[in-house]
Design an enzyme around this catalytic site. Sequence first.
Site, PDB file in Angstrom:
ATOM      1  N   ASP A   1      36.175  25.362  39.905  1.00 54.00           N
ATOM      2  CA  ASP A   1      37.190  25.107  38.877  1.00 54.00           C
ATOM      3  C   ASP A   1      36.675  24.146  37.811  1.00 54.00           C
ATOM      4  OD1 ASP A   1      38.784  26.601  40.630  1.00 54.00           O
ATOM      5  OD2 ASP A   1      39.618  24.807  41.573  1.00 54.00           O
TER       6      ASP A   1
ATOM      7  N   GLU B   1      46.278  32.494  36.683  1.00 59.86           N
ATOM      8  CA  GLU B   1      46.231  31.034  36.833  1.00 59.86           C
ATOM      9  C   GLU B   1      45.097  30.486  35.974  1.00 59.86           C
ATOM     10  OE1 GLU B   1      45.401  30.151  40.919  1.00 59.86           O
ATOM     11  OE2 GLU B   1      43.451  31.151  40.903  1.00 59.86           O
TER      12      GLU B   1
END
Length: 438
Positions: free
Chosen positions: A14, A192
């Site tokens: 991420d 997302e």
Amino acid sequence: MANPYLPSWEYIPDGEPRVFGDRVYVYGSHDRVDCEAFCDYKLKVWSASIHDLEHWVCHGDVFRTRSGEDRPTEVDWTENELYAPDVVEKNGKYYLYAYIVNAKGCVAVSDRPEGPFRFLSQYQYNIPEHYDDGTFIDPGVLVDDDGRVYVYCGFEGSYLCEINGDNMYQVIDGTYQTDIIPVTETEEGFFEACSPRKIGDTYYLIYSPRVGSRLAYATSNSPVGPFTYRGYIVDNGVDYPGGNNHGSICQIGDQWYVFYHRMTNGSIMSRRGCVERISILEDGTIPPVEMTSLGFEDALNPYEMTPADTVCVLKEGKAFITELDPFTRVITNITDGCIMGWKYYDFGEDYTGEEMTFMMKLLPRGCHGTIHICIDDEKREIGLVEFQRDSTVIRGKVKNITGRHAVYLVVQDGYAGWSACYFQGRQLFDLVEFQFCK
């Protein structure tokens, strides 16, 4: 530094890259080896000089939801895992926006981009029907040129709101809006991983779409949209065991990069950070790039040892990278027909010999067979080597080549005839590393 660009023992998915001063910082989640859940209870920060992307510095634990390793927790309302942070600078302070699983999100602050960050406040807002009840999932933050601050969030639905730039945690009434990326069942639809960027006068929102293992992007001429889908940047599931994707883009010097992650350990929960060069065209589009082993390198050196875990192609089987111990990462579950690939090597132009030597280090599995060494694709063979049931180091001659090439290894077992069916699907060996020698 080749992919993965951080030390091989580090798992930072991420990745949210930010340049502050003369250093690039990567803020991300923190995965654990052989874990049955995503992420950790701590956040770590890594940085490198923008002039030297080969050497990365770990700044340690900078924020925690559980006490440990000589650092107390920063929050008293939860002990849940931390996901996907972002950090921005405003008026000489650095603000960390963290998503805490199934708990109210929060904002932390530091005097330095590397932290450590101390808790500042939970989000304060007056939104009667807030999309995720104040958790602010996967926050990505934009400080616009006029000083206004926006936070972009969401899971299976996107939203944004404007934050009071004086305190950096209070949502300004009337600014909350949902579905900034339209809800669809196609790759354009939002899943997302919001990450905003402003390039020139164009606002980019990088995100994970509903379909596949890509990082997509949409653009707008306003920070509050509407955003229009423009395409995808990278897909971590092309000829590789894919999974969720999350990252962003960053300009370091004159070069733009996309930061993303890949799966390891036969799991979607042990992810390692990778990076690829990208281009942003005059019309604002970003052409898709392939996964490579390059990282920040222009080319790999075939005459230096290539660690197996820099592989970027794993197909025709179920092979995967795994960590055997803190010092050893191999490609395991290698079976008949498995194809492994590394992109790209510069073999040079000055070698005039007809042959070179190819060497490999293996962990044997009690099997025998051949490994075909190919360039550019899995069919252009330049040589082969044989492995035996107890082989640990093997070597053989291959044709001399020059120039820039991908390298593929195609594995075949040595079993034939009526008994071959008994060996079908058997693990043949683990690959540790290999090298070409002139």
